[in-house]
Design an enzyme around this catalytic site. Structure first.
Site, PDB file in Angstrom:
ATOM      1  N   SER A  88      -3.931  -8.309   6.555  1.00 51.66           N
ATOM      2  CA  SER A  88      -3.296  -7.017   6.780  1.00 51.66           C
ATOM      3  C   SER A  88      -2.591  -7.103   8.134  1.00 51.66           C
ATOM      4  CB  SER A  88      -4.356  -5.918   6.792  1.00 51.66           C
ATOM      5  OG  SER A  88      -3.820  -4.758   7.365  1.00 51.66           O
ATOM      6  N   ASP A 100       0.809  -1.222   0.000  1.00 50.40           N
ATOM      7  CA  ASP A 100       0.000   0.000   0.000  1.00 50.40           C
ATOM      8  C   ASP A 100       0.842   1.272   0.000  1.00 50.40           C
ATOM      9  OD1 ASP A 100      -2.431  -1.339  -0.115  1.00 50.40           O
ATOM     10  OD2 ASP A 100      -2.526  -1.568   2.063  1.00 50.40           O
ATOM     11  N   ARG A 109       1.683   4.949  16.519  1.00 51.14           N
ATOM     12  CA  ARG A 109       1.277   6.009  15.587  1.00 51.14           C
ATOM     13  C   ARG A 109       1.711   7.403  16.010  1.00 51.14           C
ATOM     14  NH1 ARG A 109       1.709   2.468  12.009  1.00 51.14           N
ATOM     15  NH2 ARG A 109      -0.163   1.368  11.332  1.00 51.14           N
TER      16      ARG A 109
HETATM   17  N1  ARG Z   1      -6.973  -2.649  15.580  1.00 45.08           N
HETATM   18  C1  ARG Z   1      -5.670  -2.235  15.944  1.00 45.08           C
HETATM   19  C2  ARG Z   1      -5.648  -0.764  16.212  1.00 45.08           C
HETATM   20  O1  ARG Z   1      -6.519  -0.053  15.799  1.00 45.08           O
HETATM   21  C3  ARG Z   1      -4.629  -2.646  14.930  1.00 45.08           C
HETATM   22  C4  ARG Z   1      -4.562  -1.816  13.700  1.00 45.08           C
HETATM   23  C5  ARG Z   1      -3.581  -2.338  12.721  1.00 45.08           C
HETATM   24  N2  ARG Z   1      -3.282  -1.364  11.730  1.00 45.08           N
HETATM   25  C6  ARG Z   1      -2.933  -1.669  10.494  1.00 45.08           C
HETATM   26  N3  ARG Z   1      -2.682  -0.678   9.688  1.00 45.08           N
HETATM   27  N4  ARG Z   1      -2.850  -2.895  10.048  1.00 45.08           N
HETATM   28  O2  ARG Z   1      -4.763  -0.291  16.861  1.00 45.08           O
END
Ligand code: ARG
Length: 404
Positions: free
Chosen positions: A174, A14, A94
């Protein structure tokens, strides 16, 4: 001169497509930034790939230490676990990545930041809010949110533009991973009834392949921070890496969570978080020994609030600073050692000790050496039960006679 954008680049499909897309669609010069927070393997290869696709510059940074000390450990000290299940690996990463992107954008004089978040996820919120808090002047682009491509569409676009599509793309999942855990979404996991197939797990062994004999680990904590494994002092990064490895061998740390995303969607999330599982249990066990009952009760509420705040992308908020100050103060006596037993997918706390333990043998024992004054208990109970007795007489007993 073309506008410059700093793109958070994982090396995956991506964000690789995003490089090309930003160039084609917006005519931008793309600088990629790849942060090693424990999930990335080959930084030089990722750098080459970015340049090959057309990035004008490809930067990499080892951010493991900051990640552990400024994000993971504060969350561990708080026992921050989202909805009682998710140790927040992605959510904690993040804001750190946002900070690194902003730093690069400022240094390079770029006027925009881009990330790979989609329009349905939590990550877009965490990135956008964090970037806006740190540098409101920067434009934010989220190609995957704008282009509306399906997985197949993304693959076709990649093929048409000479972007290498790894064979692992046949893999429908993913995945996001860092030191604090690994998340797996999509594919068959989108049916919440279907048990996660063994193939989604890479950090943890299935129980049938784990050793028959248990392994005992002693974790030393200093003011709520893990500092040693089995008596050996370790820096935070190594300690987490070793524990991920060890607990994973014993099948510890698999999580299957039907999770509430901030954007209102319920989503099925599978996690592997061996070190986080062990450390969170051990830390709570040490707190049970070194904090008072009322500290524990209050802290539990704070943990829920803190976990929600982290999950919801509000790391760079004044409330987070306030909560962090409380949590840090709460940890000043949380020092000692916890013994955990890893066996067949389970992690059990089987021992704890602390130089500032509030557990008093002479108060607790039923053997000789007991100093607890049992004769004082009836008086205590008399006062403690006073409101209950009163209410029972005045209200509850009358209620009963009416019913009869
Ligand atoms: N559900 C988790 C969160 O919101 C994991 C997210 C994973 N992110 C990803 N881009 N695959 O923190």
């Amino acid at each position: 001169m073309a506008d410059e954008v700093v793109l958070a680049y994982s090396g995956g499909l991506d964000t690789s497509v995003a490089i090309k897309w930003l160039i084609e669609r917006y005519g931008m010069q793309v600088i990629t930034l790849t942060a090693d927070i424990g999930g990335v393997r080959d930084l030089p290869a990722i750098r080459e790939k970015a340049l090959g696709i057309g990035a004008v510059n490809a930067l990499t940074v080892d951010a493991k230490e900051v990640f552990v000390n400024s994000f993971i450990f504060p969350a561990l000290q708080a026992n921050a676990i989202y909805e009682g299940q998710y140790p927040l690996a992605t959510a904690l990463a993040r804001p750190l990545i946002a900070k690194l992107l902003v730093d690069v954008a400022k240094k390079e004089g770029a006027n925009a930041i881009a990330h790979g978040g989609t329009g349905k996820g939590n990550d877009q919120v965490r990135f956008d809010v964090s970037i806006a808090a740190l540098a409101p002047e920067l434009k934010i682009l989220a190609p995957a949110r704008e282009w509306g491509m399906t997985r197949e569409g993304t693959i076709t676009y990649a093929q048409e533009h000479g972007i290498p599509v790894p064979i692992t793309v046949a893999n429908p999942y993913s995945i996001d991973e860092n030191l604090w855990g690994r998340s797996i979404e999509c594919g068959v996991l989108e049916d919440p009834w279907i048990e996660p197939p063994e193939e989604v797990f890479t950090w943890t062994k299935p129980v049938r392949e784990t050793p028959d004999e248990p392994s005992y680990v002693e974790i030393g904590f200093d003011t709520g921070i893990p500092v040693s494994l089995n008596g050996k002092e370790l820096d935070g990064v190594s300690l987490i890496q070793q524990l991920n490895q060890l607990a994973g061998e014993y099948g510890v740390g698999r999580i299957d969570h039907l999770e509430n995303r901030l954007v209102g969607i319920k989503s099925r999330e599978v996690y592997e978080a061996p070190a986080a599982t062990v450390l969170l249990k051990a830390h709570q066990a040490l707190e049970a020994m070194t904090l008072s009952r009322s500290q524990l009760r209050f802290k539990e509420k704070v943990a829920t609030e803190y976990a929600d705040l982290i999950y919801n992308g509000l790391w760079f908020s004044a409330l987070r600073d306030d909560i962090a100050a409380y949590v840090s103060s709460s940890q000043r006596f949380v020092s000692g050692t916890v013994k955990v037993k890893l066996h067949k997918g389970n992690c059990l706390v089987v021992g704890r000790k602390s130089p500032v333990s509030l557990y008093s043998y002479s108060l607790a024992t039923y053997d000789k050496g007991d100093i607890f004054d049992q004769s004082a208990s009836p008086g205590f109970i008399h006062i403690w039960g006073l409101p209950v007795r009163l209410q029972a007489q005045v209200q509850l007993q009358k209620e009963k006679t009416k019913e009869e």
